[in-house]
Motif scaffolding. Structure first.
Motif, mmCIF file in Angstrom:
data_model
loop_
_atom_site.group_PDB
_atom_site.id
_atom_site.type_symbol
_atom_site.label_atom_id
_atom_site.label_comp_id
_atom_site.label_asym_id
_atom_site.label_seq_id
_atom_site.Cartn_x
_atom_site.Cartn_y
_atom_site.Cartn_z
ATOM 1 N N THR A 40 18.959 -16.823 28.688
ATOM 2 C CA THR A 40 19.111 -15.830 29.758
ATOM 3 C C THR A 40 17.892 -15.797 30.662
ATOM 4 O O THR A 40 18.014 -15.738 31.898
ATOM 5 C CB THR A 40 19.358 -14.440 29.150
ATOM 6 N N ILE A 41 16.707 -15.840 30.056
ATOM 7 C CA ILE A 41 15.469 -15.857 30.846
ATOM 8 C C ILE A 41 15.450 -17.056 31.790
ATOM 9 O O ILE A 41 15.158 -16.928 32.994
ATOM 10 C CB ILE A 41 14.246 -15.891 29.916
ATOM 11 N N LEU A 42 15.752 -18.220 31.269
ATOM 12 C CA LEU A 42 15.721 -19.439 32.087
ATOM 13 C C LEU A 42 16.785 -19.391 33.174
ATOM 14 O O LEU A 42 16.531 -19.807 34.324
ATOM 15 C CB LEU A 42 15.917 -20.664 31.201
ATOM 16 N N LEU A 43 17.968 -18.878 32.846
ATOM 17 C CA LEU A 43 19.044 -18.804 33.834
ATOM 18 C C LEU A 43 18.685 -17.856 34.970
ATOM 19 O O LEU A 43 18.875 -18.174 36.154
ATOM 20 C CB LEU A 43 20.340 -18.357 33.150
ATOM 21 N N VAL A 44 18.149 -16.689 34.631
ATOM 22 C CA VAL A 44 17.764 -15.723 35.660
ATOM 23 C C VAL A 44 16.600 -16.260 36.492
ATOM 24 O O VAL A 44 16.553 -16.074 37.715
ATOM 25 C CB VAL A 44 17.397 -14.372 35.011
ATOM 26 N N PRO A 392 6.892 -14.412 22.452
ATOM 27 C CA PRO A 392 6.248 -13.119 22.687
ATOM 28 C C PRO A 392 7.284 -12.011 22.823
ATOM 29 O O PRO A 392 8.380 -12.235 23.360
ATOM 30 C CB PRO A 392 5.482 -13.350 23.996
ATOM 31 N N GLY A 393 6.948 -10.832 22.328
ATOM 32 C CA GLY A 393 7.893 -9.730 22.357
ATOM 33 C C GLY A 393 8.364 -9.368 23.755
ATOM 34 O O GLY A 393 9.509 -8.948 23.943
ATOM 35 N N THR A 394 7.499 -9.562 24.749
ATOM 36 C CA THR A 394 7.883 -9.251 26.127
ATOM 37 C C THR A 394 8.989 -10.170 26.610
ATOM 38 O O THR A 394 9.955 -9.730 27.248
ATOM 39 C CB THR A 394 6.661 -9.373 27.051
ATOM 40 N N ILE A 395 8.860 -11.469 26.322
ATOM 41 C CA ILE A 395 9.899 -12.423 26.715
ATOM 42 C C ILE A 395 11.195 -12.112 25.976
ATOM 43 O O ILE A 395 12.279 -12.077 26.574
ATOM 44 C CB ILE A 395 9.436 -13.861 26.424
ATOM 45 N N LEU A 396 11.088 -11.897 24.677
ATOM 46 C CA LEU A 396 12.273 -11.603 23.885
ATOM 47 C C LEU A 396 12.938 -10.313 24.356
ATOM 48 O O LEU A 396 14.173 -10.252 24.482
ATOM 49 C CB LEU A 396 11.879 -11.488 22.418
ATOM 50 N N GLY A 397 12.132 -9.280 24.624
ATOM 51 C CA GLY A 397 12.694 -8.014 25.075
ATOM 52 C C GLY A 397 13.393 -8.129 26.413
ATOM 53 O O GLY A 397 14.499 -7.602 26.600
ATOM 54 N N LEU A 401 17.339 -7.776 26.937
ATOM 55 C CA LEU A 401 17.827 -6.703 27.806
ATOM 56 C C LEU A 401 18.863 -7.239 28.787
ATOM 57 O O LEU A 401 19.936 -6.644 28.979
ATOM 58 C CB LEU A 401 16.655 -6.073 28.554
ATOM 59 N N LEU A 402 18.554 -8.376 29.400
ATOM 60 C CA LEU A 402 19.474 -8.958 30.384
ATOM 61 C C LEU A 402 20.756 -9.442 29.717
ATOM 62 O O LEU A 402 21.858 -9.226 30.241
ATOM 63 C CB LEU A 402 18.785 -10.111 31.109
ATOM 64 N N SER A 403 20.625 -10.087 28.559
ATOM 65 C CA SER A 403 21.814 -10.626 27.898
ATOM 66 C C SER A 403 22.693 -9.505 27.328
ATOM 67 O O SER A 403 23.926 -9.574 27.413
ATOM 68 C CB SER A 403 21.404 -11.600 26.792
ATOM 69 N N LEU A 404 22.078 -8.468 26.760
ATOM 70 C CA LEU A 404 22.868 -7.354 26.237
ATOM 71 C C LEU A 404 23.550 -6.577 27.359
ATOM 72 O O LEU A 404 24.675 -6.085 27.184
ATOM 73 C CB LEU A 404 21.978 -6.418 25.416
ATOM 74 N N ALA A 405 22.865 -6.462 28.500
ATOM 75 C CA ALA A 405 23.501 -5.803 29.648
ATOM 76 C C ALA A 405 24.728 -6.580 30.108
ATOM 77 O O ALA A 405 25.770 -5.985 30.447
ATOM 78 C CB ALA A 405 22.492 -5.665 30.787
ATOM 79 N N GLY A 424 31.238 2.061 28.355
ATOM 80 C CA GLY A 424 29.840 2.402 28.611
ATOM 81 C C GLY A 424 28.900 1.371 28.009
ATOM 82 O O GLY A 424 29.269 0.222 27.736
ATOM 83 N N LEU A 425 27.670 1.787 27.790
ATOM 84 C CA LEU A 425 26.659 0.899 27.223
ATOM 85 C C LEU A 425 26.689 1.012 25.703
ATOM 86 O O LEU A 425 26.380 2.056 25.139
ATOM 87 C CB LEU A 425 25.275 1.260 27.757
ATOM 88 N N ILE A 426 27.059 -0.070 25.051
ATOM 89 C CA ILE A 426 27.149 -0.082 23.600
ATOM 90 C C ILE A 426 25.835 -0.528 22.967
ATOM 91 O O ILE A 426 25.364 0.055 21.978
ATOM 92 C CB ILE A 426 28.295 -1.001 23.142
ATOM 93 N N LEU A 427 25.236 -1.560 23.529
ATOM 94 C CA LEU A 427 24.017 -2.133 22.969
ATOM 95 C C LEU A 427 22.787 -1.842 23.818
ATOM 96 O O LEU A 427 21.727 -1.528 23.293
ATOM 97 C CB LEU A 427 24.183 -3.653 22.819
ATOM 98 N N THR A 428 22.930 -1.946 25.136
ATOM 99 C CA THR A 428 21.788 -1.746 26.021
ATOM 100 C C THR A 428 21.328 -0.296 25.985
ATOM 101 O O THR A 428 22.129 0.631 26.052
ATOM 102 C CB THR A 428 22.153 -2.123 27.467
ATOM 103 N N GLY A 429 20.013 -0.097 25.894
ATOM 104 C CA GLY A 429 19.467 1.251 25.899
ATOM 105 C C GLY A 429 19.733 2.029 24.637
ATOM 106 O O GLY A 429 19.752 3.264 24.657
#
Length: 561
Positions: A40-44, A392-397, A401-405, A424-429
């Motif tokens: 997801t990070i690479l795609l975005v 790193p936790g920042t990359i993973l987070g 976040l993007l993939s769960l959204a 609604g939001l099941i996983l995100t947040g």
């Protein structure tokens, strides 16, 4: 350990004649879940607008990348000198309190870098105990009367991180000094070589691969940190991801910075993999000692100097945080009954417990898949599933976040179209996102601990059970699983403690009003009230001491070490 450390378990028997597709499918699902945030990070990052790159290249990346590389260099140099030096002193010399100090050198691992940063900031502050003592001792009246280094700098962040991560290098170097090249070192001494010449010309080159592996762990911990660098005002790539997303509102820009961090992670993993290959090369040709050679006895002033040299990193990495937070807690004992602290404690315990159980179950699934299908494809899947520990936790987070959204929006759109209502939001947040993030990150830790326990068992247990009519699953449940209870318990404790300490991914994924012990300390430090988070900080340190004791128990029990 890191993702690259997942190796082929030598003692796992291959069970023939059964395909066990379910084990393979389960492993594939786990791997896809681990790789989803990275993809997801690479795609975005690739799909982001071209308007972000000029800004990042001009204003963000040059400073952040330069600061990150400088911090990595300083920490690597500091941990190398301290870790290797302490390991050599403990192994080669005998002096007062040697065995106690050899164990105590592992204690700084119980202090997360962000807690060390908060403690150092208070200890070295103008009104802190150190500068106050200097003014009282020399009669200074204000800061213009003397010079004192600023802890809120790149070198200050390097000092903080070095003080709590050097045990990674100390442990790896110590093991190699004990087990490798001891015969050739004795031969060199009989030929007249002095101890320091033996160290630099013989033992240090032999230990270099292990030192590099330890340094890779240190630098990945450095890259993962966000609490310490933010508090000390050091703008690294990790902090830039956080600020670009929250301050500029640019997910694409944050993803592009995270992609740059992934390149650094890949280089660190490559260096560690090379080091492990070199370490196996040396292990195959190294010499083993069954009888400990005599240490050089240091008495009098030299013995006290050696003990003092080993005490200094312990005081820095463990003593200062314990002193600062302990002093604050003694003045705020009422905070143990504070509803916010109690809520944070219960939330941390709940999240860490669920994460530990889930992570151990998935680790058992992966290990069982190797046991049932010991093929290159299965081994590759397990190695890919272990890559989360290197992220790193920042990359993973951010990636999660993007993939769960996306998953939540997809489910909600499907529900609206075919069922006529919104999910609604099941996983995100939600707290589930934090559990998922910690499970992905610490899966390698649990898998390594359980695999180590399995490799100590006799390799013919499965065959014996099968010869008595047991199926593969019956053999696993009735024979292997009971024998693996200590390893499973150790894996659960390690994951539990690391989840309690985790901050980087939690502050990105936590829902509104969600507070753990780590975020409670972080929130108070962010508003300049470190003392209000002292109780939570001590609870984190007390929890983290448990695996440190488990890790260092052999150092106290073996008199020959």
């Amino acid at each position: 350990m890191t993702a690259s450390s997942a190796s082929t378990p030598r003692s796992l028997p291959r069970i023939r004649g059964e395909r066990h597709i379910a084990a393979l499918v389960g492993s594939v699902i786990v791997v896809l879940a681990v790789l989803l945030p990275v993809a997801t990070i690479l795609l975005v990052a690739v799909s982001g607008t071209s308007e972000e790159w000029p800004h990042l290249l001009r204003y963000v990346l040059p400073q952040s990348l330069g600061t990150t590389l400088a911090l990595l260099l300083f920490v690597a140099a500091g941990t190398s000198v301290i870790g290797v030096g302490c390991a050599w002193l403990v192994v080669a010399y005998d002096f007062p309190l040697r065995r106690l100090l050899a164990w105590a050198l592992v204690l700084p691992l119980a202090v997360p870098p962000y807690l060390a940063a908060y403690a150092f900031g208070e200890f070295f502050h103008y009104v802190g105990p150190l500068q106050s003592a200097l003014r009282a001792l020399f009669g200074f009246t204000n800061s213009r009367d003397y010079w004192f280094p600023d802890i809120r700098s790149t070198w200050g962040a390097a000092l903080v991180i070095t003080s709590v991560t050097f045990p990674y290098v100390y442990l790896t170097a110590r093991v190699v000094f004990l087990m490798q090249g001891r015969n050739i070192a004795d031969v060199a001494r009989t030929l007249g070589a002095r101890p320091w010449r033996v160290f630099f010309r013989i033992l240090l080159p032999v230990a270099r691969p292990a030192i590099v592996a330890g340094l890779a762990l240190v630098m990945m911990e450095t890259l993962n940190d966000i609490g310490a660098v933010e508090y000390l005002g050091v703008r690294t790539l990790t902090l830039s991801v956080y600020s670009t997303w929250l301050n500029r509102g640019s997910l694409e820009g944050a993803a592009q910075i995270a992609a740059v961090m992934l390149v650094i992670v890949f280089l660190l993993l490559s260096a560690e993999q090379w080091a492990r290959r070199q370490q196996r090369f040396h292990a195959a040709r190294g010499t083993q000692m069954h009888v400990r050679p005599p240490r050089i006895t240091l008495s009098g002033g030299r013995g006290l100097a050696a003990a003092g040299a080993l005490s200094l990193p312990i005081l820095l990495g463990f003593g200062i945080p314990l002193f600062v937070f302990g002093r604050y807690v003694m003045r705020r004992l009422y905070q143990f009954a504070d509803p916010q602290v109690l809520q944070a404690f219960l939330t941390s315990v709940a999240v860490a417990s669920v994460t530990a159980v889930l992570t151990v179950l998935l680790a058992l699934l992966l290990i069982n898949a190797i046991r049932l299908r010991r093929r290159p494809a299965t081994l590759l899947l397990v190695r890919l599933a272990s890559i989360g520990y290197a992220l790193p936790g920042t990359i993973l987070g951010l990636g999660l976040l993007l993939s769960l959204a996306w998953i939540d929006n997809t489910v909600d759109g499907f529900s609206r179209s075919f069922a006529g209502f919104s999910t609604g939001l099941i996983l995100t947040g939600t707290a589930a996102s934090i559990v998922i993030a910690c499970t992905i990150r610490f899966l390698a830790l649990a898998e390594s601990a359980i695999r180590s326990g399995l490799e100590k068992l006799p390799p013919n247990l499965d065959q014996a059970a099968r010869s008595l009519g047991k199926t593969a699953n019956q053999s696993a449940l009735t024979i292997l699983l009971p024998l693996l209870k200590p390893a499973i318990l150790t894996a659960g404790i390690l994951v539990f403690v690391d989840t309690v300490k985790e901050l980087s991914a939690t502050i990105l994924l936590r829902p509104f009003g969600f507070r753990t012990l780590a975020t409670h300390v972080y929130e108070n430090a962010s508003r300049g009230a470190v003392e209000d988070g002292a109780v939570a900080a001590l609870l984190i340190i007390a929890t983290a001491i448990v695996p440190v004791i488990l890790l260092s128990r052999p150092l106290m029990g073996d008199r020959n070490t």
